[in-house]
Write an enzyme that holds these catalytic residues in place. Structure first.
Site, PDB file in Angstrom:
ATOM      1  CG  HIS A  40      -1.899  -1.349   1.132  1.00  0.00           C
ATOM      2  ND1 HIS A  40      -3.054  -1.554   1.090  1.00  0.00           N
ATOM      3  CD2 HIS A  40      -1.675  -2.603   1.934  1.00  0.00           C
ATOM      4  CE1 HIS A  40      -3.494  -2.607   1.134  1.00  0.00           C
ATOM      5  NE2 HIS A  40      -2.690  -3.142   1.510  1.00  0.00           N
ATOM      6  CB  ALA A  81       9.146 -21.806  11.138  1.00  0.00           C
ATOM      7  CB  ALA A 111      12.686 -20.334  12.341  1.00  0.00           C
ATOM      8  CB  THR A 144      12.675  -6.528   2.967  1.00  0.00           C
ATOM      9  OG1 THR A 144      14.254  -6.151   3.518  1.00  0.00           O
ATOM     10  CG2 THR A 144      12.017  -6.711   4.774  1.00  0.00           C
ATOM     11  NE  ARG A 182      26.891 -21.600   7.570  1.00  0.00           N
ATOM     12  CZ  ARG A 182      26.712 -22.684   6.507  1.00  0.00           C
ATOM     13  NH1 ARG A 182      27.182 -23.085   5.589  1.00  0.00           N
ATOM     14  NH2 ARG A 182      25.771 -23.159   7.802  1.00  0.00           N
TER      15      ARG A 182
END
Length: 200
Positions: free
Chosen positions: A113, A140, A158, A163, A181
């Site tokens: 948005h 997860a 996890a 981004t 790594r």
């Protein structure tokens, strides 16, 4: 430009458009039926996945429940597995490559948005595709944001928030997710740090 074209172009559009909402409701209802179908009905569940998604390769399995904005904008390669509570914000295309494994409570997001509050008040959004390569392991609780590509064979730890793009053949984790790594020769011989893989 038609509103459905805008959904896949990165252009701003009104996501509360009445015709879109009616079409989306049909997709969401199909998911509810899939999520309620017992696991003993494997053939039926497989057929339902192929009906709901844009593409489904061989031997794919998604645990119940899963949730998607559409479903029909998600493309699965062969052998894709997703654990419980996968969320697909697939307002445009999500591509998941062959043999990728997805842990529980993972969210893949194509929608975003604008920062401008007046536009958000009008329920305006834009969408950027998510691309996940072959043989990726997503741990997860990972969140993958709009426009991100994850390269083949990489492992996303996890709880990470991805981004930006992640290259192939690396281990990456964190919030924001960063490469820790490369996957190396040690990983080809050992698992869980120092436990040697028995190839027999």
């Amino acid at each position: 430009m038609d509103i459905r074209d805008k959904m896949h172009s990165g252009e701003l559009y009104c996501c509360s458009d009445e015709s879109l909402m009616k079409e989306q409701a049909v997709c969401i209802d199909k998911q509810a039926i899939y999520n309620a179908k017992p696991h003993i009905y494997m053939k039926e569940r497989e057929a339902m996945l192929k009906d709901m998604f844009a593409e489904v390769g061989k031997d794919c399995y998604i645990e119940s429940p899963f949730h998607a904005n559409w479903g029909k904008h998600t493309h699965l390669g062969n052998g894709v597995y997703a654990n419980f509570h996968l969320t697909l914000v697939d307002d445009t295309d999500i591509y998941i490559g062959d043999y990728t494994m997805i842990g529980p409570n993972v969210t893949l997001v194509t929608a975003s948005h604008p920062i401008h509050p007046g536009l958000r008040e009008k329920q305006v959004q834009y969408n950027l595709p998510v691309r996940i390569g072959k043989n990726v392991w997503i741990g997860a609780g990972v969140i993958v944001l709009a426009g991100v590509t994850i390269g083949d064979n990489s492992v996303i730890g996890a709880g990470s928030v991805v981004t930006h793009d992640i290259p192939a053949n690396v281990i990456a984790y964190g919030s924001p997710c960063r490469v820790a790594r490369p996957i190396d020769e040690h990983d080809m011989q050992y698992y869980d740090k120092t436990r040697k893989i028995d190839f027999d």
